[in-house]
Design a protein around this motif. Structure first.
Motif, PDB file in Angstrom:
ATOM      1  N   VAL A   1    -146.781  53.066  16.734  1.00  0.00           N
ATOM      2  CA  VAL A   1    -147.146  52.874  18.139  1.00  0.00           C
ATOM      3  C   VAL A   1    -147.384  54.212  18.848  1.00  0.00           C
ATOM      4  N   ASP A   2    -146.558  55.201  18.555  1.00  0.00           N
ATOM      5  CA  ASP A   2    -146.776  56.513  19.192  1.00  0.00           C
ATOM      6  C   ASP A   2    -148.155  57.060  18.832  1.00  0.00           C
ATOM      7  N   ALA A   3    -148.504  56.934  17.560  1.00  0.00           N
ATOM      8  CA  ALA A   3    -149.811  57.436  17.115  1.00  0.00           C
ATOM      9  C   ALA A   3    -150.943  56.633  17.767  1.00  0.00           C
ATOM     10  N   LEU A   4    -150.752  55.337  17.875  1.00  0.00           N
ATOM     11  CA  LEU A   4    -151.773  54.502  18.518  1.00  0.00           C
ATOM     12  C   LEU A   4    -151.992  54.921  19.967  1.00  0.00           C
ATOM     13  N   LEU A   5    -150.884  55.077  20.704  1.00  0.00           N
ATOM     14  CA  LEU A   5    -151.002  55.434  22.119  1.00  0.00           C
ATOM     15  C   LEU A   5    -151.675  56.793  22.281  1.00  0.00           C
ATOM     16  N   ARG A   6    -151.259  57.733  21.452  1.00  0.00           N
ATOM     17  CA  ARG A   6    -151.796  59.091  21.539  1.00  0.00           C
ATOM     18  C   ARG A   6    -153.298  59.097  21.204  1.00  0.00           C
ATOM     19  N   THR A   7    -153.650  58.378  20.149  1.00  0.00           N
ATOM     20  CA  THR A   7    -155.038  58.423  19.673  1.00  0.00           C
ATOM     21  C   THR A   7    -155.966  57.662  20.616  1.00  0.00           C
ATOM     22  N   LEU A   8    -155.504  56.554  21.141  1.00  0.00           N
ATOM     23  CA  LEU A   8    -156.332  55.812  22.105  1.00  0.00           C
ATOM     24  C   LEU A   8    -156.600  56.692  23.332  1.00  0.00           C
ATOM     25  N   ARG A   9    -155.580  57.385  23.782  1.00  0.00           N
ATOM     26  CA  ARG A   9    -155.732  58.251  24.960  1.00  0.00           C
ATOM     27  C   ARG A   9    -156.748  59.350  24.678  1.00  0.00           C
ATOM     28  N   ARG A  10    -156.625  59.929  23.482  1.00  0.00           N
ATOM     29  CA  ARG A  10    -157.497  61.042  23.125  1.00  0.00           C
ATOM     30  C   ARG A  10    -158.949  60.580  22.955  1.00  0.00           C
ATOM     31  N   ALA A  11    -159.113  59.309  22.550  1.00  0.00           N
ATOM     32  CA  ALA A  11    -160.464  58.792  22.300  1.00  0.00           C
ATOM     33  C   ALA A  11    -161.310  58.844  23.572  1.00  0.00           C
ATOM     34  N   GLY A  12    -160.653  58.831  24.727  1.00  0.00           N
ATOM     35  CA  GLY A  12    -161.381  58.892  25.993  1.00  0.00           C
ATOM     36  C   GLY A  12    -162.115  60.205  26.200  1.00  0.00           C
ATOM     37  N   GLY A  13    -161.760  61.214  25.409  1.00  0.00           N
ATOM     38  CA  GLY A  13    -162.393  62.524  25.605  1.00  0.00           C
ATOM     39  C   GLY A  13    -163.373  62.875  24.516  1.00  0.00           C
ATOM     40  N   SER A  14    -164.027  61.882  23.952  1.00  0.00           N
ATOM     41  CA  SER A  14    -164.918  62.146  22.815  1.00  0.00           C
ATOM     42  C   SER A  14    -166.272  62.724  23.215  1.00  0.00           C
ATOM     43  N   GLN A  15    -166.453  62.927  24.537  1.00  0.00           N
ATOM     44  CA  GLN A  15    -167.617  63.659  25.078  1.00  0.00           C
ATOM     45  C   GLN A  15    -168.936  63.581  24.308  1.00  0.00           C
ATOM     46  N   GLY A  16    -169.720  62.608  24.690  1.00  0.00           N
ATOM     47  CA  GLY A  16    -171.063  62.521  24.134  1.00  0.00           C
ATOM     48  C   GLY A  16    -171.153  61.744  22.835  1.00  0.00           C
ATOM     49  N   ARG A  17    -170.000  61.290  22.320  1.00  0.00           N
ATOM     50  CA  ARG A  17    -170.019  60.499  21.092  1.00  0.00           C
ATOM     51  C   ARG A  17    -169.096  59.294  21.255  1.00  0.00           C
ATOM     52  N   PRO A  18    -169.459  58.179  20.641  1.00  0.00           N
ATOM     53  CA  PRO A  18    -168.520  57.055  20.621  1.00  0.00           C
ATOM     54  C   PRO A  18    -167.343  57.410  19.717  1.00  0.00           C
ATOM     55  N   SER A  19    -166.193  56.792  19.955  1.00  0.00           N
ATOM     56  CA  SER A  19    -165.029  57.118  19.139  1.00  0.00           C
ATOM     57  C   SER A  19    -164.621  55.939  18.272  1.00  0.00           C
ATOM     58  N   LEU A  20    -164.102  56.284  17.104  1.00  0.00           N
ATOM     59  CA  LEU A  20    -163.669  55.266  16.146  1.00  0.00           C
ATOM     60  C   LEU A  20    -162.258  55.594  15.676  1.00  0.00           C
ATOM     61  N   ILE A  21    -161.396  54.593  15.719  1.00  0.00           N
ATOM     62  CA  ILE A  21    -160.042  54.763  15.182  1.00  0.00           C
ATOM     63  C   ILE A  21    -159.915  53.875  13.952  1.00  0.00           C
ATOM     64  N   ILE A  22    -159.715  54.509  12.809  1.00  0.00           N
ATOM     65  CA  ILE A  22    -159.422  53.751  11.594  1.00  0.00           C
ATOM     66  C   ILE A  22    -157.912  53.582  11.552  1.00  0.00           C
ATOM     67  N   ALA A  23    -157.453  52.369  11.796  1.00  0.00           N
ATOM     68  CA  ALA A  23    -156.016  52.093  11.838  1.00  0.00           C
ATOM     69  C   ALA A  23    -155.600  51.448  10.522  1.00  0.00           C
ATOM     70  N   HIS A  24    -154.902  52.216   9.697  1.00  0.00           N
ATOM     71  CA  HIS A  24    -154.430  51.682   8.409  1.00  0.00           C
ATOM     72  C   HIS A  24    -153.285  50.717   8.672  1.00  0.00           C
ATOM     73  N   THR A  25    -153.459  49.494   8.222  1.00  0.00           N
ATOM     74  CA  THR A  25    -152.467  48.463   8.519  1.00  0.00           C
ATOM     75  C   THR A  25    -152.118  47.684   7.258  1.00  0.00           C
ATOM     76  N   ILE A  26    -151.132  46.826   7.412  1.00  0.00           N
ATOM     77  CA  ILE A  26    -150.706  45.959   6.315  1.00  0.00           C
ATOM     78  C   ILE A  26    -150.972  44.521   6.737  1.00  0.00           C
ATOM     79  N   LYS A  27    -151.760  43.837   5.918  1.00  0.00           N
ATOM     80  CA  LYS A  27    -152.048  42.444   6.255  1.00  0.00           C
ATOM     81  C   LYS A  27    -150.761  41.628   6.179  1.00  0.00           C
ATOM     82  N   GLY A  28    -150.522  40.827   7.219  1.00  0.00           N
ATOM     83  CA  GLY A  28    -149.298  40.025   7.251  1.00  0.00           C
ATOM     84  C   GLY A  28    -148.083  40.809   7.708  1.00  0.00           C
ATOM     85  N   LYS A  29    -148.281  42.015   8.270  1.00  0.00           N
ATOM     86  CA  LYS A  29    -147.193  42.932   8.632  1.00  0.00           C
ATOM     87  C   LYS A  29    -146.071  42.239   9.431  1.00  0.00           C
ATOM     88  N   GLY A  30    -144.854  42.413   8.931  1.00  0.00           N
ATOM     89  CA  GLY A  30    -143.681  41.891   9.626  1.00  0.00           C
ATOM     90  C   GLY A  30    -143.119  40.629   8.999  1.00  0.00           C
TER      91      GLY A  30
END
Lengths: 325, 299
Positions: free
Chosen positions: B230-259
């Motif tokens: 979650v910390d990484a998600l919050l940090r990266t989403l915030r940073r994505a707002g400053g991608s200046q002139g380019r769209p941003s992409l977050i590759i979020a490595h996850t586990i199917k069925g997590k939990g």
């Protein structure tokens, strides 16, 4: 020094030219309108809008699926997107039109040039014969195919003023002027443009001019044919059709489209529940088109005035047989 | 019967001393539990991909998106598009947690007359931004929204959540090219990269790698993170707002069925499945529900 090649673009009296000029002329009156193109603005007539309103013209490249769904997104933020491409490529993006425009009830307009064998020399691959059927089957989609440049101008205004998704055909080839400047167009209303009592010829798009010619041929042969211009295929004007059925008792439908699923089917559906009567269908008989000039192709595939007149004789024979039963 | 569990996780009842990350983790846990319960009641639904994106959705709705439940039509709100529409149970769950709809009503998932259809529909739920369920279209709609908002000089941002199998649709790459061409820095796409799709692993169906390199080659600003951090998600989403002139992409490595241990990394739990009561109980237990809470969810 050689001169630049002369591209065969939208010019003269074609329906696409009338659409393109109307769109540009109406842009200030409809400030939320934006135009989406997939690298064929010169072919669809939207180059006029691109020149007059460049900031509201969006180039999507040769990628119709993305363009169609993106139109849904533009409509979602309050714009009125006009998606323009050739009719065959609208079929490529049909599912995007279904989900991201129609299902989401977006106020987006899809305007397709180059429908039917009217496309001519580009041949069978480029001649959409399925678009009216496909878009007619999408719930909530209005489907329109104007007959001449005057009607095209009026229809362009009408779809921009209409709230909801619309699919409209323009046309590639030079189009005959049918209507005067006093012509009226209303979505969902057909018009009797030539009076007659023996048979009703219902036509849409380029076939309207041919139906008028067929009425003239039939007159020489002593048959009084009524001609109905059915520019809106959906919602179809069932009331007018039922009245014509009651008054003439026989129908010929004519469209530059497969006879399955387009105008003919819409007319048959409307009459089946209101006022059944014999109908003959003029159109492409479940076959693909080919290269050739539009008039040659119309004669070859049986879409010309003579084919409509022949269909009228066939349906009149059925009508007589029915009466004598 | 009072559905107390539905109130316990609400942000206003969270301690004011909790950090944002703690609130987001609580929202993610609630999202997983609610999605399991809704799929159990529905008798069908896609649990695997709903569980894998719960942390991403919680980070978006709990922190990143400028959205107000009382003003779902505010023109300058951020837009969120669930391009992987089959994760609808997770979207309904997280939205109910943050007050966009009633958690109890959202348990009517997939039932006749319910606005909570198997895939999200904008006409049924005003806070759903567009109808999805056909993979590949959501990202294009998001591109159109980003272009339209820019034309309207709005500062709103657009977010789209995609599945990994979804990237096999050609339309995604049309949209990727278009977003980069127009330099849509108001657009952020997130890939829920759980490595599994309907029938098997992505690798076995149609290889996606090298994934980050593909998006970089399309000229997107790419970040690669653990999609359950979650910390990484919050940090990266915030940073994505400053991608200046380019769209941003977050590759979020996850586990199917997590939990839910018996679902984790098992492709069978991707598809629309029926959960037995015993399976639902086991899943909720694994997610930390006590007996009383399980009873409330499954009653």
């Amino acid at each position: 020094m050689s001169s630049a090649p002369s591209l065969i673009a939208s010019t003269g009296d074609s329906l696409r030219e009338a659409f393109g000029r109307a769109l540009s002329d109406l842009a200030d009156e409809f400030p939320e309108v934006v135009v989406l193109d997939a690298d064929i603005a010169g072919g669809t007539g939207t180059h006029h809008f691109r020149t007059s309103h460049p900031e509201r013209f969006f180039q999507f490249g040769i990628a119709e699926q993305n363009m169609m769904a993106a139109a849904g997104g533009m409509a979602a933020v309050g714009l009125v997107p006009v998606v323009t491409t050739f009719a065959v490529f609208c079929l490529r993006a049909l599912e995007q039109a279904r989900l991201s425009i129609a299902y989401a009830q977006r106020n987006a307009k899809i305007v397709a040039s180059h429908p039917g064998i009217d496309v001519g020399p580009d041949g069978g691959s480029a001649q959409a014969l399925e678009d009216l059927a496909a878009f007619r089957a999408i719930p909530g989609m209005t489907v329109i195919s104007p007959a001449d440049p005057v009607e095209m101008r009026l229809a362009t205004r009408a779809i921009l003023a209409h709230q909801g998704p619309c699919y409209m055909r323009t046309g590639r080839s030079p189009s005959r002027r049918i209507f005067g400047d006093d012509h009226k167009f209303e979505i969902g209303k057909g018009q009797i443009i030539h009076e007659g009592n023996d048979v009703t010829l219902v036509a849409t798009g380029v076939e309207v001019a041919r139906a008028l010619d067929a009425a003239a041929i039939l007159k020489e042969e002593g048959i009084s044919a009524r001609v109905v211009n059915m520019a809106t295929i959906k919602p179809i004007d069932g009331e007018l059709l039922a009245r014509c059925a009651a008054q003439t008792g026989a129908f010929v439908t004519a469209e530059d489209h497969n006879i399955h699923g387009g105008l003919g089917s819409a007319v048959a559906e409307a009459l089946a529940t209101r006022h059944p009567c014999p109908i003959e269908f003029v159109g492409m008989k479940d076959e693909f088109g080919a290269s050739g000039e539009p008039e040659e192709l119309a004669a070859h595939f049986g879409l010309d005035a003579h084919a409509i007149a022949r269909a009228a004789h066939t349906v009149l024979a059925r009508k007589t047989k029915r009466r004598n039963r | 019967m009072g559905l107390n569990v539905f109130e316990a996780g609400r942000p206003e009842t969270t301690s004011p001393y909790d950090t944002l990350a703690v609130q987001v983790r609580a929202a993610a846990t609630f999202t997983r539990k609610h999605a399991i319960a809704a799929i159990y009641h529905a008798g069908s639904g896609h649990p695997g991909g709903a569980l894998s994106c719960a942390d991403i959705l919680a980070a978006l709705f709990g922190a990143e998106l400028n959205l107000w439940p009382d003003e779902p039509n505010e023109p300058d709100r951020d837009r969120f598009v669930l391009s992987k529409g089959h994760a609808a149970p997770a979207l309904y769950a997280v939205a109910s947690h943050f007050g966009f709809c009633s958690p109890r009503a959202a348990l009517s998932l997939r039932k006749l007359g319910s606005p909570f259809q198997g895939h999200p529909h904008v006409i049924d739920l005003p806070w759903v931004e567009t109808s999805t369920g056909s993979l590949g279209q959501g990202i294009s709609v998001a591109v159109g929204m980003a272009m339209g908002l820019r034309l309207k000089k709005s500062s709103a941002r657009v977010y789209a959540l995609l599945g990994d199998g979804e990237l096999q649709e050609g339309e995604v790459w049309e949209a990727a090219m278009c977003a980069a061409h127009y330099g849509l820095d108001n657009l952020c796409a997130i890939i829920d990269y759980n490595k599994l799709q309907s029938d098997a692993r992505n690798d076995a169906i149609m290889r996606l790698e090298p994934l980050a390199a593909k998006w970089r080659a399309f000229d997107w600003a790419v970040a690669e993170i653990d999609g359950h951090d979650v910390d990484a998600l919050l940090r990266t989403l915030r940073r994505a707002g400053g991608s200046q002139g380019r769209p941003s992409l977050i590759i979020a490595h996850t586990i199917k069925g997590k939990g839910v241990p018996y679902m984790e990394n098992v492709p069978t739990w991707h598809g629309s499945v029926k959960l037995t009561r015993a399976q639902a109980v086991e899943a909720l237990t694994a997610l930390g529900s006590a007996d009383a809470e399980i009873e409330e969810f499954l009653a």
